[in-house]
Design a protein around this motif. Structure first.
Motif, PDB file in Angstrom:
ATOM      1  N   ALA A  93      23.267 -61.837 -65.109  1.00  0.00           N
ATOM      2  CA  ALA A  93      22.271 -61.769 -64.034  1.00  0.00           C
ATOM      3  C   ALA A  93      22.352 -60.422 -63.325  1.00  0.00           C
ATOM      4  CB  ALA A  93      22.504 -62.904 -63.040  1.00  0.00           C
ATOM      5  N   ILE A  94      21.162 -59.885 -63.029  1.00  0.00           N
ATOM      6  CA  ILE A  94      21.065 -58.663 -62.228  1.00  0.00           C
ATOM      7  C   ILE A  94      19.973 -58.858 -61.184  1.00  0.00           C
ATOM      8  CG2 ILE A  94      21.926 -57.094 -64.008  1.00  0.00           C
ATOM      9  CD1 ILE A  94      19.042 -56.171 -64.508  1.00  0.00           C
ATOM     10  N   ASN A  95      20.057 -58.060 -60.124  1.00  0.00           N
ATOM     11  CA  ASN A  95      19.007 -58.120 -59.119  1.00  0.00           C
ATOM     12  C   ASN A  95      18.007 -56.987 -59.355  1.00  0.00           C
ATOM     13  OD1 ASN A  95      19.901 -55.744 -57.822  1.00  0.00           O
ATOM     14  ND2 ASN A  95      21.015 -56.858 -56.246  1.00  0.00           N
ATOM     15  N   PRO A  96      16.887 -56.983 -58.634  1.00  0.00           N
ATOM     16  CA  PRO A  96      15.867 -55.955 -58.864  1.00  0.00           C
ATOM     17  C   PRO A  96      16.295 -54.526 -58.535  1.00  0.00           C
ATOM     18  CG  PRO A  96      14.885 -57.873 -57.835  1.00  0.00           C
ATOM     19  CD  PRO A  96      16.379 -58.064 -57.786  1.00  0.00           C
ATOM     20  N   ARG A  97      17.470 -54.353 -57.973  1.00  0.00           N
ATOM     21  CA  ARG A  97      17.999 -53.008 -57.732  1.00  0.00           C
ATOM     22  C   ARG A  97      18.990 -52.593 -58.820  1.00  0.00           C
ATOM     23  NH1 ARG A  97      16.495 -51.478 -52.490  1.00  0.00           N
ATOM     24  NH2 ARG A  97      15.691 -53.246 -51.315  1.00  0.00           N
ATOM     25  N   GLY A  98      19.188 -53.469 -59.806  1.00  0.00           N
ATOM     26  CA  GLY A  98      20.072 -53.153 -60.921  1.00  0.00           C
ATOM     27  C   GLY A  98      21.514 -53.561 -60.723  1.00  0.00           C
ATOM     28  N   ASP A  99      21.827 -54.238 -59.620  1.00  0.00           N
ATOM     29  CA  ASP A  99      23.207 -54.680 -59.386  1.00  0.00           C
ATOM     30  C   ASP A  99      23.528 -55.866 -60.295  1.00  0.00           C
ATOM     31  OD1 ASP A  99      23.514 -52.796 -57.334  1.00  0.00           O
ATOM     32  OD2 ASP A  99      22.781 -54.212 -55.821  1.00  0.00           O
ATOM     33  N   LEU A 100      24.634 -55.758 -60.987  1.00  0.00           N
ATOM     34  CA  LEU A 100      25.073 -56.802 -61.904  1.00  0.00           C
ATOM     35  C   LEU A 100      25.880 -57.846 -61.144  1.00  0.00           C
ATOM     36  CD1 LEU A 100      25.386 -57.730 -64.916  1.00  0.00           C
ATOM     37  CD2 LEU A 100      27.456 -56.325 -64.969  1.00  0.00           C
ATOM     38  N   TYR A 101      25.508 -59.108 -61.301  1.00  0.00           N
ATOM     39  CA  TYR A 101      26.295 -60.211 -60.754  1.00  0.00           C
ATOM     40  C   TYR A 101      27.305 -60.623 -61.821  1.00  0.00           C
ATOM     41  CZ  TYR A 101      22.310 -60.766 -57.525  1.00  0.00           C
ATOM     42  OH  TYR A 101      21.315 -60.576 -56.603  1.00  0.00           O
ATOM     43  N   THR A 102      28.571 -60.735 -61.430  1.00  0.00           N
ATOM     44  CA  THR A 102      29.619 -61.099 -62.388  1.00  0.00           C
ATOM     45  C   THR A 102      30.465 -62.233 -61.812  1.00  0.00           C
ATOM     46  OG1 THR A 102      31.313 -59.623 -61.476  1.00  0.00           O
ATOM     47  CG2 THR A 102      29.776 -58.669 -63.115  1.00  0.00           C
ATOM     48  N   PRO A 103      31.248 -62.888 -62.664  1.00  0.00           N
ATOM     49  CA  PRO A 103      32.180 -63.893 -62.133  1.00  0.00           C
ATOM     50  C   PRO A 103      33.145 -63.285 -61.104  1.00  0.00           C
ATOM     51  CG  PRO A 103      31.987 -64.128 -64.509  1.00  0.00           C
ATOM     52  CD  PRO A 103      31.253 -62.863 -64.129  1.00  0.00           C
ATOM     53  N   ASP A 104      33.424 -61.984 -61.228  1.00  0.00           N
ATOM     54  CA  ASP A 104      34.353 -61.327 -60.312  1.00  0.00           C
ATOM     55  C   ASP A 104      33.743 -60.997 -58.949  1.00  0.00           C
ATOM     56  OD1 ASP A 104      36.343 -61.380 -62.260  1.00  0.00           O
ATOM     57  OD2 ASP A 104      35.756 -59.422 -63.053  1.00  0.00           O
ATOM     58  N   ASN A 105      32.414 -60.773 -58.884  1.00  0.00           N
ATOM     59  CA  ASN A 105      31.830 -60.360 -57.602  1.00  0.00           C
ATOM     60  C   ASN A 105      30.923 -61.399 -56.951  1.00  0.00           C
ATOM     61  OD1 ASN A 105      29.201 -60.153 -58.716  1.00  0.00           O
ATOM     62  ND2 ASN A 105      29.320 -57.950 -58.959  1.00  0.00           N
ATOM     63  N   ILE A 106      30.594 -62.462 -57.657  1.00  0.00           N
ATOM     64  CA  ILE A 106      29.587 -63.390 -57.122  1.00  0.00           C
ATOM     65  C   ILE A 106      30.083 -64.148 -55.899  1.00  0.00           C
ATOM     66  CG2 ILE A 106      30.067 -65.376 -58.624  1.00  0.00           C
ATOM     67  CD1 ILE A 106      26.580 -64.056 -57.665  1.00  0.00           C
TER      68      ILE A 106
END
Length: 168
Positions: free
Chosen positions: A105-118
């Motif tokens: 998953a990524i947001n419209p700004r290109g930030d990647l959502y990961t198990p480590d940061n969610i």
């Protein structure tokens, strides 16, 4: 020559992933980047929304209209997305659910959502929501700018290259 189980699997699902878009709040410029990418790389792009969407005529681009209501589009994406699919959303709770399911998953700004940061992102979202509910004016995110669009397009290209690679 007989087909192997792998051949049949490839025939049944010619694309290794589907790209899902939480389309109600997705900026038009991001959708346009996605339309071009779907046409160029020929992968299924599904835009889920509770309102009608105008999309280019393409065998690769489809819309799914869901009933109006809180989280109806999100719930549809969570139920239908499969491990390895890519989801575009600014909705952090939706991102958490699909990441947990094994999607990217990524947001419209290109930030990647990961198990480590969610988890951190969910905590920050909840904190900001509690500030707003207590009357603190937090403002929203800044408008999408050229750098944001470029960051999204670059992240999308990297992820599409990775997701399109044959497994093995």
């Amino acid at each position: 020559m007989p087909h192997t189980a792998n051949d049949l699997q490839l025939t049944a699902k010619p694309h290794p992933f589907t790209l899902w878009v939480d389309a109600d709040a997705c900026p038009k410029v991001i959708k346009e980047i996605l339309y071009r990418a779907a046409e160029r790389q020929q992968f299924p792009l599904l835009l889920v929304a509770n309102q009608p969407l105008g999309v280019p005529r393409s065998p690769w681009i489809k819309t799914v209209r869901v009933a109006a209501g809180f989280d109806v589009a999100d719930n549809h994406i969570v139920q239908q997305a499969m491990v390895g699919d890519l989801v575009i959303t600014a909705d952090i709770p939706l991102a958490a659910l699909v990441v947990e399911k094994g999607c990217v998953a990524i947001n419209p700004r290109g930030d990647l959502y990961t198990p480590d940061n969610i988890r951190q992102r969910l905590n920050m979202r909840d904190f900001m929501e509690s500030l707003r509910s207590s009357g603190v004016q937090t403002g929203g995110p800044p408008p999408l700018n050229h750098q944001d669009r470029m960051a999204f397009a670059n992240q999308l290209d990297r992820l599409l290259a990775k997701l399109s690679r044959p497994k093995g």
